[in-house]
Design an enzyme around this catalytic site. Structure first.
Site, short mmCIF file in Angstrom:
data_model
loop_
_atom_site.label_atom_id
_atom_site.label_comp_id
_atom_site.label_asym_id
_atom_site.label_seq_id
_atom_site.Cartn_x
_atom_site.Cartn_y
_atom_site.Cartn_z
N GLU A 15 51.40 47.07 38.83
CA GLU A 15 50.03 47.32 38.37
C GLU A 15 50.01 48.34 37.23
O GLU A 15 49.31 48.17 36.24
CB GLU A 15 49.15 47.81 39.52
CG GLU A 15 48.83 46.74 40.55
CD GLU A 15 47.95 45.62 39.99
OE1 GLU A 15 47.17 45.86 39.05
OE2 GLU A 15 48.05 44.50 40.52
N ASN A 71 48.90 47.59 33.40
CA ASN A 71 47.85 48.39 32.75
C ASN A 71 48.32 48.92 31.40
O ASN A 71 47.57 48.93 30.43
CB ASN A 71 47.42 49.56 33.64
CG ASN A 71 46.37 49.19 34.64
OD1 ASN A 71 45.92 48.06 34.72
ND2 ASN A 71 45.97 50.16 35.45
N ARG A 91 40.49 39.91 34.13
CA ARG A 91 41.02 41.09 34.83
C ARG A 91 40.04 41.50 35.91
O ARG A 91 38.84 41.46 35.72
CB ARG A 91 41.22 42.24 33.85
CG ARG A 91 42.20 41.94 32.76
CD ARG A 91 43.60 42.09 33.27
NE ARG A 91 44.53 41.46 32.33
CZ ARG A 91 45.74 41.13 32.64
NH1 ARG A 91 46.22 41.34 33.84
NH2 ARG A 91 46.53 40.58 31.76
#
Length: 144
Positions: free
Chosen positions: A46, A50, A105
């Site tokens: 994650e 990002n 997203r």
């Protein structure tokens, strides 16, 4: 002596699985549970995603991964980019908030990281980049 590892990867989503594999390999020396490995891999994944999507706006750049044990049973992982930075960290960490709606997203990246790690800290400066520091205490003890 505790081993530290620093890696730099091209900030491309194609390298997300490599970032996960590196996290798993580093953690494996501590003989963690499968659940702990999965949780750390997910949090790293994650954070890496990002950095690629938001930090570099999918245009590439380098994502730096740093791994180290800060106690016999506690791992610290940093995911660092030198991208656009985050103007409002509190807002960025809110569940469902995203600045990139074009790729469906979910805005759950920080929420996922927080749910799998014991501590998460986000340091960021606009136009300078972001450092996500994650800490997890393991049910085992580090062995060389």
């Amino acid at each position: 002596m505790k081993k530290e590892l620093k890696v730099q990867l091209e900030g491309s989503l194609e390298n997300q699985s490599l970032a996960r594999a590196i996290a798993a390999a580093y953690l494996s020396e501590a003989d963690p549970t499968i659940e702990e490995i999965t949780e750390v891999k997910t949090a790293v994944s994650e954070a890496f995603s990002n950095a690629c999507v938001h930090g570099y706006k999918n245009d590439g750049g380098i994502v730096y991964l740093e791994f180290g044990f800060i106690a016999e049973d506690t791992v610290m992982i940093k995911v660092i980019d030198k991208g656009v930075g985050i103007g409002n960290i509190a807002q960025a960490m809110e569940p469902l908030f995203t600045t990139d709606t074009s790729q469906n997203r979910s805005g759950m990246g920080f929420t996922v990281m927080e749910s799998f790690m014991d501590k998460i800290k986000v340091d960021s400066k606009v136009d300078e980049g972001t450092c996500i520091t994650m800490v997890k205490k393991l049910d085992i003890y580090y062995v060389l």
